[in-house]
Scaffold this motif. Sequence first.
Motif, mmCIF file in Angstrom:
data_model
loop_
_atom_site.group_PDB
_atom_site.id
_atom_site.type_symbol
_atom_site.label_atom_id
_atom_site.label_comp_id
_atom_site.label_asym_id
_atom_site.label_seq_id
_atom_site.Cartn_x
_atom_site.Cartn_y
_atom_site.Cartn_z
ATOM 1 N N THR A 1 13.095 -13.868 5.505
ATOM 2 C CA THR A 1 12.115 -13.279 4.593
ATOM 3 C C THR A 1 11.047 -14.313 4.283
ATOM 4 N N LYS A 2 9.835 -13.834 4.090
ATOM 5 C CA LYS A 2 8.724 -14.713 3.724
ATOM 6 C C LYS A 2 7.773 -13.929 2.835
ATOM 7 N N ASP A 3 7.422 -14.509 1.702
ATOM 8 C CA ASP A 3 6.492 -13.895 0.765
ATOM 9 C C ASP A 3 5.103 -14.464 1.024
ATOM 10 N N TYR A 4 4.164 -13.605 1.376
ATOM 11 C CA TYR A 4 2.792 -14.029 1.638
ATOM 12 C C TYR A 4 1.906 -13.919 0.400
ATOM 13 N N GLY A 5 2.479 -13.500 -0.694
ATOM 14 C CA GLY A 5 1.707 -13.347 -1.924
ATOM 15 C C GLY A 5 1.033 -11.988 -2.011
ATOM 16 N N GLU A 6 0.676 -11.620 -3.212
ATOM 17 C CA GLU A 6 -0.013 -10.366 -3.498
ATOM 18 C C GLU A 6 0.704 -9.142 -2.940
ATOM 19 N N GLY A 7 2.022 -9.226 -2.822
ATOM 20 C CA GLY A 7 2.832 -8.080 -2.434
ATOM 21 C C GLY A 7 3.141 -7.947 -0.960
ATOM 22 N N THR A 8 2.556 -8.777 -0.112
ATOM 23 C CA THR A 8 2.832 -8.714 1.321
ATOM 24 C C THR A 8 4.050 -9.576 1.627
ATOM 25 N N ILE A 9 5.045 -8.944 2.256
ATOM 26 C CA ILE A 9 6.325 -9.608 2.514
ATOM 27 C C ILE A 9 6.754 -9.341 3.955
ATOM 28 N N TYR A 10 7.274 -10.371 4.600
ATOM 29 C CA TYR A 10 7.904 -10.235 5.917
ATOM 30 C C TYR A 10 9.411 -10.250 5.704
ATOM 31 N N GLN A 11 10.100 -9.309 6.344
ATOM 32 C CA GLN A 11 11.562 -9.281 6.307
ATOM 33 C C GLN A 11 12.072 -8.987 7.712
ATOM 34 N N ALA A 12 13.117 -9.703 8.101
ATOM 35 C CA ALA A 12 13.770 -9.452 9.387
ATOM 36 C C ALA A 12 15.221 -9.094 9.110
ATOM 37 N N PHE A 13 15.698 -8.058 9.791
ATOM 38 C CA PHE A 13 17.055 -7.552 9.635
ATOM 39 C C PHE A 13 17.735 -7.480 10.988
ATOM 40 N N ILE B 1 0.848 -1.183 0.000
ATOM 41 C CA ILE B 1 0.000 0.000 0.000
ATOM 42 C C ILE B 1 0.888 1.238 0.000
ATOM 43 N N LEU B 2 0.359 2.331 -0.497
ATOM 44 C CA LEU B 2 1.036 3.626 -0.451
ATOM 45 C C LEU B 2 0.184 4.557 0.391
ATOM 46 N N LEU B 3 0.767 5.118 1.433
ATOM 47 C CA LEU B 3 0.029 6.012 2.319
ATOM 48 C C LEU B 3 0.347 7.481 2.046
ATOM 49 N N GLY B 4 1.525 7.765 1.512
ATOM 50 C CA GLY B 4 1.869 9.138 1.140
ATOM 51 C C GLY B 4 2.298 10.026 2.280
ATOM 52 N N THR B 5 1.716 9.847 3.431
ATOM 53 C CA THR B 5 2.033 10.640 4.605
ATOM 54 C C THR B 5 1.550 9.879 5.835
ATOM 55 N N GLY B 6 1.917 10.358 6.999
ATOM 56 C CA GLY B 6 1.523 9.697 8.242
ATOM 57 C C GLY B 6 2.708 9.539 9.161
ATOM 58 N N THR B 7 2.729 8.451 9.899
ATOM 59 C CA THR B 7 3.817 8.165 10.835
ATOM 60 C C THR B 7 4.884 7.350 10.115
ATOM 61 N N PRO B 8 6.105 7.903 9.999
ATOM 62 C CA PRO B 8 7.161 7.161 9.306
ATOM 63 C C PRO B 8 7.675 5.993 10.145
ATOM 64 N N LEU B 9 8.278 5.037 9.481
ATOM 65 C CA LEU B 9 8.882 3.889 10.157
ATOM 66 C C LEU B 9 9.854 4.368 11.235
ATOM 67 N N PHE B 10 10.693 5.333 10.889
ATOM 68 C CA PHE B 10 11.609 5.975 11.830
ATOM 69 C C PHE B 10 11.528 7.477 11.607
ATOM 70 N N ALA B 11 11.273 8.231 12.664
ATOM 71 C CA ALA B 11 11.214 9.691 12.548
ATOM 72 C C ALA B 11 12.512 10.312 13.056
ATOM 73 N N SER B 12 12.971 11.317 12.359
ATOM 74 C CA SER B 12 14.107 12.144 12.795
ATOM 75 C C SER B 12 15.354 11.342 13.119
ATOM 76 N N VAL B 13 15.721 10.412 12.244
ATOM 77 C CA VAL B 13 16.886 9.571 12.474
ATOM 78 C C VAL B 13 18.133 10.225 11.897
ATOM 79 N N THR B 14 19.214 10.207 12.685
ATOM 80 C CA THR B 14 20.502 10.700 12.205
ATOM 81 C C THR B 14 21.531 9.578 12.107
ATOM 82 N N PHE B 15 21.260 8.445 12.760
ATOM 83 C CA PHE B 15 22.164 7.295 12.790
ATOM 84 C C PHE B 15 21.732 6.298 11.722
ATOM 85 N N SER B 16 22.668 5.777 10.969
ATOM 86 C CA SER B 16 22.350 4.847 9.893
ATOM 87 C C SER B 16 23.188 3.575 10.041
ATOM 88 N N PRO B 17 22.693 2.613 10.830
ATOM 89 C CA PRO B 17 23.462 1.386 11.044
ATOM 90 C C PRO B 17 23.410 0.478 9.820
#
Length: 176
Positions: free
Chosen positions: A161-173, A138-154
């Motif tokens: 990873t798991k593909d649930y089909g129709e574009g829904t994907i689980y990823q762990a990092f 989905i595209l929301l365009g605006t709202g609450t970002p995954l991370f707000a005001s981040v300056t650190f980039s690890p």
Amino acid sequence: MQPLIYDVAVSADGFISGPNADASRFPFEGPVVDDYRARLATYGTAIMGRATYEFGYGFGMKPGANPYDPMDCHVVSDGLDIPDDAVTITPRDSARTLIEHLKQEATAPLYICGGGTFAGWALDNGLIDEIRLKRAPILLGTGTPLFASVTFSPGTRLIDTKDYGEGTIYQAFRLT
């Protein structure tokens, strides 16, 4: 030592909710949600900011209630006033110490529940160990970002990873 895990649904354009904290376009049932609930059962402590905690009021949660019982629940806030009940309130300036203590003493992983602002603070402070994303097509365009005001980039390393089909994907990092 237990990891701090940010396990959250996110839109294709990086938002965890739309305008006015609207999360209605994310899946609320099906295999991706079943797997999320199974992961919830492995966490021992939920940690969130005030806005995420108060979000539960819109679903009938009463002030002071634990939204993730039987997990211990901690809300980071300087101004939240709730009855002494099932939730621990921690001032912002004590949050880092609290999380470091919980990581050392907990017997199960810690869960950051929602909150792009709180998650951004935790990321900037090097406290998040793993990110688990339920990526919705989905595209929301605006709202609450995954991370707000981040300056650190690890660095990150994809660990699942798991593909649930129709574009829904689980990823762990894992953060490196």
